[in-house]
Design a protein around this motif. Structure first.
Motif, PDB file in Angstrom:
ATOM      1  N   CYS A   1       4.465  -1.410   2.104  1.00  0.00           N
ATOM      2  CA  CYS A   1       4.804  -1.207   0.698  1.00  0.00           C
ATOM      3  C   CYS A   1       3.693  -1.829  -0.151  1.00  0.00           C
ATOM      4  CB  CYS A   1       6.134  -1.887   0.392  1.00  0.00           C
ATOM      5  SG  CYS A   1       6.494  -2.051  -1.357  1.00  0.00           S
TER       6      CYS A   1
ATOM      7  N   CYS B   1       4.692  -5.172  -2.386  1.00  0.00           N
ATOM      8  CA  CYS B   1       4.865  -6.507  -1.815  1.00  0.00           C
ATOM      9  C   CYS B   1       3.947  -6.725  -0.608  1.00  0.00           C
ATOM     10  CB  CYS B   1       6.321  -6.698  -1.402  1.00  0.00           C
ATOM     11  SG  CYS B   1       6.843  -5.510  -0.153  1.00  0.00           S
TER      12      CYS B   1
ATOM     13  N   CYS C   1      11.929  -7.095  -3.018  1.00  0.00           N
ATOM     14  CA  CYS C   1      11.029  -6.113  -3.615  1.00  0.00           C
ATOM     15  C   CYS C   1      11.824  -4.849  -3.941  1.00  0.00           C
ATOM     16  CB  CYS C   1       9.897  -5.813  -2.637  1.00  0.00           C
ATOM     17  SG  CYS C   1       8.815  -4.482  -3.162  1.00  0.00           S
TER      18      CYS C   1
ATOM     19  N   CYS D   1      10.614  -1.078  -2.196  1.00  0.00           N
ATOM     20  CA  CYS D   1      10.931  -0.846  -0.774  1.00  0.00           C
ATOM     21  C   CYS D   1      12.295  -1.418  -0.400  1.00  0.00           C
ATOM     22  CB  CYS D   1       9.841  -1.448   0.106  1.00  0.00           C
ATOM     23  SG  CYS D   1       9.790  -3.246   0.062  1.00  0.00           S
TER      24      CYS D   1
HETATM   25 ZN   LIG Z   1       7.967  -3.805  -1.134  1.00  0.00          ZN
END
Ligand SMILES: [Zn+2]
Length: 181
Positions: free
Chosen positions: A118, A121, A133, A136
């Motif tokens: 992702c 993050c 996060c 995601c």
């Molecule tokens: Zn993430």
């Protein structure tokens, strides 16, 4: 630009583009497959993914392994796509569209498998202030991209890559054990 995009960009501007333009892909794929019969793709997957722990560096240097892997992987995806009849290839137009689809699925699945983190993050699943996060939902996995059908096929192929690597690792460690006995 995320890893997957940079990867796709590099792939598209590498010698693979020539393949497309010269319609020599099938011959090249056949040669690559013959070179790496048997466990070949597993060891290549492992080399590209784990070589020195820095996939980004490998990728940015335009790794020959990566280009070779993509070529072989694309040939596999084409095989699987045909076997599983993802799309009709009745007319020349259909066949061309099918080739384009197989290529996109191969590229996306390989990029995602190599580094599907992702972007929000960097794969940790948490924000800097230790919240989950949002993009995601804490999984740390990035979106594979593409829509509906194509996305589903790309995710299937990510599982295939993972299975190939695992069976390679299992074989390699069995060989390793054998050697030490
Ligand atoms: Zn993430």
């Amino acid at each position: 630009m995320g890893f997957a995009d940079r990867y796709l960009h590099a792939v598209n501007s590498s010698d693979l583009r020539d393949d497309e333009h010269h319609h020599a892909t099938d011959a090249l794929c056949a040669a690559a497959l013959a070179d790496t019969a048997g466990a070949g793709i597993g060891s290549l997957l492992s080399r590209v993914k784990y070589a020195d722990g820095t996939q980004h560096k490998l990728f940015e240097s335009g790794s020959a392994n990566l280009a070779q892997l993509l070529r072989i992987w694309t040939a596999r995806v084409i095989e699987k796509g045909r076997e599983r009849k993802w799309v009709r290839e009745g007319t020349a137009w259909d066949a061309q569209a099918a080739q384009a689809l197989y290529r996109r699925v191969a590229e996306r699945s390989l990029a995602h498998w190599l580094d599907g983190k992702c972007e929000g993050c960097s794969g940790s699943g948490n924000t800097a202030d230790r919240r989950i996060c949002v993009p995601c939902k804490g999984t740390g996995r990035g979106e594979i991209g593409g829509g509906g059908f194509e996305r589903e096929k790309a995710l299937d192929m990510v599982s295939e890559l993972e299975a190939l690597l695992q069976s390679h690792n299992a074989r390699a460690s069995a060989l390793d054990r054998g050697a030490r006995v």
